[in-house]
Scaffold this active site. Structure first.
Site, PDB file in Angstrom:
ATOM      1  CD  GLU A  63      -2.640   1.364   2.519  1.00 19.17           C
ATOM      2  OE1 GLU A  63      -3.758   1.896   2.465  1.00 19.17           O
ATOM      3  OE2 GLU A  63      -2.124   0.967   3.580  1.00 19.17           O
ATOM      4  CG  HIS A  74      -2.290  13.322  -6.610  1.00 18.40           C
ATOM      5  ND1 HIS A  74      -3.574  13.751  -6.346  1.00 18.40           N
ATOM      6  CD2 HIS A  74      -2.414  12.099  -7.181  1.00 18.40           C
ATOM      7  CE1 HIS A  74      -4.439  12.828  -6.731  1.00 18.40           C
ATOM      8  NE2 HIS A  74      -3.750  11.802  -7.245  1.00 18.40           N
TER       9      HIS A  74
END
Length: 365
Positions: A63, A74
């Site tokens: 993860e 981003h």
């Protein structure tokens, strides 16, 4: 005459050896253990070892790797050429602003959830002795190197940290139209539609926590721990169900229980401008690797002059080899493909044996 020719040849060979030595000469780092082509890269060895052991759970493709890779995008995409041309600040690209101005940028709707990985990375950044901008991109590249089948990504040192936050609406949303997504990428860095598809290779090791908040960790394909072509196969299969509640903004039906499909991925896979490029990644691991490597390199230096940065790519570990072959998940076949590329038929692939595939969520790190 023969002696002179031989002496001349010896001189040339000696010069070549000296030149080659100058090119390949390495420096010993202050730790006394590692060597590097450029001494400036020495600082990254300790950073690499720290994040591999303590952020990426000893070198797993889990993860925190997924989220670190997401953060590289981003941060970097927060830049606008058109705004700059109009005399306005359009963002600094890969300048660390998403972490430096976390209280501002993580409140943008498109950045929902990135505060978690920013906060996890903070102590690593604090002891790294490199810029926030460099750390974000370095961590993403190192994390990807843990994923079987991934390319060895390029990393650079020398970005200048942001002094202003990126403006809102520079990060594409999963409910945006293909027109607006392609326009946003073109404005950010003159990315072509093919390069946009290449950047979305990242979704092969991605999962969603907030599209449907009732099912965090829901992956976009059936092999989120592998850097393979399954994402491009499974996004072209007919959607039949929602893995959770359904009706969420930016989500459409997926073909498998436990797998989430973004509206933007679905539409890019079927749009005439991108469908054939999308399909071209199916069962083409070599293209998957080379195209993503090139697109990531272009993205990771947005806002900087690459010629002024230091190439430290040699510090990136060689990723494990591919650990899967292209296939249809059990219970599905070519009959379930929604053919979108008008010029080339979808490849014929084997179907996994066994009961109908159900995809498990990505476990939290």
């Amino acid at each position: 005459m023969a002696f002179k020719a031989l002496a001349s040849l010896v001189s040339v060979l000696a010069a070549l050896q000296i030149a080659n030595g100058a090119i390949t000469r390495r420096v010993t780092c202050p730790d006394g253990v590692n060597t590097a082509t450029n001494a400036a890269c020495c600082v990254l060895f300790a950073v690499r070892d720290d994040i591999q052991q303590n952020l990426f759970d000893g070198g797993e493709c889990g993860e925190d790797v997924h989220e670190s890779l997401r953060l590289t995008f981003h941060d970097a995409i927060g830049i606008s050429q058109s705004a700059a041309a109009a005399g306005q600040f359009g963002g600094g690209g890969a300048d660390g602003s998403i972490a430096i101005f976390e209280d501002i940028e993580t409140n943008f709707h498109a950045n929902l959830g990135v505060d978690e990985i920013i906060d996890e990375q903070k102590p690593f950044v604090a002891r790294s002795n490199i810029s926030v901008a460099d750390f974000i991109q370095f961590a993403g590249a190192i994390g990807v190197s843990n994923c079987p089948g991934a390319p060895q990504l390029d990393v650079f040192l020398g970005r200048i940290d942001a002094t202003m936050p990126a403006p809102d609406l520079t990060v594409p949303e999963p409910f945006d139209t293909v027109d607006s997504i392609l326009a946003r990428f073109a404005d950010a860095g003159s990315f072509t539609p093919e390069e946009v598809v290449a950047l979305l290779v990242s979704h092969t090791v991605a999962a969603a926590d907030h599209v449907d908040p009732t099912i965090p960790g829901t992956p976009f394909d059936s092999t989120p721990e592998l850097f393979d072509t399954q994402f491009f196969i499974e996004t072209q299969l007919r959607g039949t169900l929602f893995p959770g509640t359904g009706g969420n903004q930016g989500e459409v039906e997926s073909p498998l229980k436990g797998e989430l499909r973004l509206q933007s991925d679905s539409e890019l896979a079927r749009d005439s401008r991108t469908a054939c490029e999308w399909q071209s990644f199916v069962n083409n691991q070599a293209k998957l690797q080379s195209a993503f490597k090139a697109a990531f390199r272009k993205m990771t230096v947005l806002g900087s002059d690459e010629s002024q940065l230091i190439d430290c790519s040699e510090l990136v570990p060689t990723p494990p080899p591919p650990a899967s072959t292209a296939h249809f998940p059990a219970g599905l076949s070519n009959a379930d493909v929604e053919q979108a590329c008008a010029s080339t038929p979808f490849p014929t692939l084997p179907t996994d044996p066994g009961p109908v595939t159900s995809v498990a969520p990505v476990p939290p790190s």
